[in-house]
Scaffold this motif. Structure first.
Motif, PDB file in Angstrom:
ATOM      1  N   SER A 192       0.861  -1.185   0.000  1.00  0.00           N
ATOM      2  CA  SER A 192       0.000   0.000   0.000  1.00  0.00           C
ATOM      3  C   SER A 192       0.890   1.226   0.000  1.00  0.00           C
ATOM      4  O   SER A 192       1.797   1.331   0.829  1.00  0.00           O
ATOM      5  N   VAL A 193       0.644   2.153  -0.906  1.00  0.00           N
ATOM      6  CA  VAL A 193       1.469   3.359  -0.991  1.00  0.00           C
ATOM      7  C   VAL A 193       0.918   4.438  -0.055  1.00  0.00           C
ATOM      8  O   VAL A 193      -0.284   4.710  -0.056  1.00  0.00           O
ATOM      9  N   VAL A 194       1.811   4.996   0.765  1.00  0.00           N
ATOM     10  CA  VAL A 194       1.449   6.097   1.660  1.00  0.00           C
ATOM     11  C   VAL A 194       2.252   7.309   1.198  1.00  0.00           C
ATOM     12  O   VAL A 194       3.478   7.339   1.363  1.00  0.00           O
ATOM     13  N   ASN A 195       1.587   8.280   0.563  1.00  0.00           N
ATOM     14  CA  ASN A 195       2.306   9.467   0.106  1.00  0.00           C
ATOM     15  C   ASN A 195       2.189  10.540   1.187  1.00  0.00           C
ATOM     16  O   ASN A 195       1.097  11.007   1.491  1.00  0.00           O
ATOM     17  N   THR A 196       3.334  10.913   1.757  1.00  0.00           N
ATOM     18  CA  THR A 196       3.314  11.819   2.917  1.00  0.00           C
ATOM     19  C   THR A 196       3.610  13.272   2.550  1.00  0.00           C
ATOM     20  O   THR A 196       3.814  14.093   3.442  1.00  0.00           O
ATOM     21  N   THR A 197       3.631  13.588   1.225  1.00  0.00           N
ATOM     22  CA  THR A 197       3.983  14.966   0.824  1.00  0.00           C
ATOM     23  C   THR A 197       3.160  15.997   1.594  1.00  0.00           C
ATOM     24  O   THR A 197       3.690  16.989   2.080  1.00  0.00           O
ATOM     25  N   ASN A 198       1.849  15.709   1.709  1.00  0.00           N
ATOM     26  CA  ASN A 198       0.970  16.674   2.389  1.00  0.00           C
ATOM     27  C   ASN A 198       0.431  16.140   3.715  1.00  0.00           C
ATOM     28  O   ASN A 198      -0.594  16.608   4.211  1.00  0.00           O
ATOM     29  N   LEU A 199       1.119  15.139   4.272  1.00  0.00           N
ATOM     30  CA  LEU A 199       0.660  14.577   5.546  1.00  0.00           C
ATOM     31  C   LEU A 199       1.704  14.831   6.627  1.00  0.00           C
ATOM     32  O   LEU A 199       2.893  14.610   6.399  1.00  0.00           O
ATOM     33  N   ASP A 202       1.343  12.631  12.297  1.00  0.00           N
ATOM     34  CA  ASP A 202       0.113  12.060  12.868  1.00  0.00           C
ATOM     35  C   ASP A 202      -0.812  11.527  11.770  1.00  0.00           C
ATOM     36  O   ASP A 202      -1.398  10.451  11.905  1.00  0.00           O
ATOM     37  N   ALA A 203      -0.943  12.310  10.687  1.00  0.00           N
ATOM     38  CA  ALA A 203      -1.843  11.905   9.601  1.00  0.00           C
ATOM     39  C   ALA A 203      -1.293  10.656   8.895  1.00  0.00           C
ATOM     40  O   ALA A 203      -2.063   9.758   8.524  1.00  0.00           O
ATOM     41  N   ALA A 204       0.022  10.599   8.713  1.00  0.00           N
ATOM     42  CA  ALA A 204       0.622   9.423   8.061  1.00  0.00           C
ATOM     43  C   ALA A 204       0.401   8.182   8.932  1.00  0.00           C
ATOM     44  O   ALA A 204       0.077   7.095   8.436  1.00  0.00           O
ATOM     45  N   PHE A 205       0.546   8.368  10.235  1.00  0.00           N
ATOM     46  CA  PHE A 205       0.350   7.253  11.164  1.00  0.00           C
ATOM     47  C   PHE A 205      -1.107   6.773  11.124  1.00  0.00           C
ATOM     48  O   PHE A 205      -1.384   5.570  11.062  1.00  0.00           O
ATOM     49  N   ALA A 206      -2.047   7.716  11.130  1.00  0.00           N
ATOM     50  CA  ALA A 206      -3.479   7.354  11.100  1.00  0.00           C
ATOM     51  C   ALA A 206      -3.803   6.594   9.817  1.00  0.00           C
ATOM     52  O   ALA A 206      -4.515   5.586   9.832  1.00  0.00           O
ATOM     53  N   LEU A 207      -3.254   7.056   8.699  1.00  0.00           N
ATOM     54  CA  LEU A 207      -3.507   6.380   7.421  1.00  0.00           C
ATOM     55  C   LEU A 207      -2.928   4.961   7.452  1.00  0.00           C
ATOM     56  O   LEU A 207      -3.597   3.991   7.061  1.00  0.00           O
ATOM     57  N   ALA A 208      -1.697   4.835   7.954  1.00  0.00           N
ATOM     58  CA  ALA A 208      -1.055   3.511   8.004  1.00  0.00           C
ATOM     59  C   ALA A 208      -1.855   2.563   8.899  1.00  0.00           C
ATOM     60  O   ALA A 208      -2.081   1.403   8.550  1.00  0.00           O
ATOM     61  N   MET A 209      -2.320   3.062  10.046  1.00  0.00           N
ATOM     62  CA  MET A 209      -3.103   2.200  10.950  1.00  0.00           C
ATOM     63  C   MET A 209      -4.403   1.752  10.283  1.00  0.00           C
ATOM     64  O   MET A 209      -4.833   0.611  10.455  1.00  0.00           O
TER      65      MET A 209
END
Ligand code: CDP
Length: 213
Positions: A192-199, A202-209
């Motif tokens: 699963s790709v998590v693009n953190t450019t605009n995260l 906390d937001a990246a962690f929430a998306l990953a969870m």
């Protein structure tokens, strides 16, 4: 006994993969391995011996004798830019990569402290080291944003930084990581790709969870 849960977190420099992987491990009570430190330790051994990281024979020897149990992973020299560049150079050598496979797979199979799972972050965890990982995340961000983060990280540590140079070196390292013949940096087909450019973190962690649960 059930097998430990393995989470593979791959991605380029300063994508936020380390921050995310550490936080996932803390939240889930899993053990965490920053596999970049292994390549950095090999690069640093060459620098300290006064040798070039491009010296393949010496790099292969340093990787062969590398002993994770004896390594001081808190040594700040492991985390500087010179060591990072050296790590990127030794990491293209297939025999160096082979020598470091065992320590990574043992960590995943037997997480230290009897933890019920392991989070490994790197470049080829989901593709080569743990292709059967339970969860695979590929963390990325635009290169300008990644260079900005690296500049801030270095400034926060009190290092002298030339932003244009950080960007140039990051482009070079990206290119080397993505184009090398063995284990090039690329998302696993099932990641699963998590693009953190605009995260933020906390937001990246929430998306990953949300991807894991
Ligand atoms: O995050 P940053 O790129 O600064 O550093 P790192 O993750 O510590 O990795 C340093 C270098 O080691 C990378 O540029 C890669 O070339 C290499 N590496 C690798 O080839 N495979 C890994 N699993 C981890 C790092």
């Amino acid at each position: 006994m059930t097998d430990p849960v393995v989470i593979a977190v791959d991605g380029p420099a300063a994508s936020g993969k380390g921050t995310l992987a550490r936080r996932l491990a803390a939240e889930l009570g899993y053990a965490y391995l920053d596999t970049g430190l292994l390549y950095r330790a090999v690069g640093l051994a060459l620098i300290r011996a006064g040798l070039s990281p491009a010296d393949q024979k010496a790099a292969i020897h340093a990787a062969a004798v590398f002993d994770a149990a004896a390594e001081d992973f808190s040594d700040p020299a492991l985390r500087n830019e010179e060591t990072g560049a050296a790590a990127g150079i030794v990491a293209v050598i297939p025999a160096v990569r082979d020598a470091l496979i065992g320590v990574q797979r043992r960590f995943a199979a037997n997480p230290p402290g009897g933890a019920p799972g392991a989070v490994l972050d790197g470049r080829d965890i989901g593709t080569v080291i743990c292709p059967d990982a339970d969860y695979k995340l590929f963390v990325e961000a635009d290169i300008e944003e990644r260079a900005r983060r690296r500049v801030k990280e270095l400034q926060d540590r009190g290092d002298a930084v030339i932003p244009a140079r950080v960007l140039k070196e990051m482009k070079e390292r990206d290119e080397r990581d993505r184009t090398r013949a063995v284990a090039p940096l690329a998302p696993a087909a099932d990641a699963s790709v998590v693009n953190t450019t605009n995260l933020n973190a906390d937001a990246a962690f929430a998306l990953a969870m949300s991807l894991i649960r």
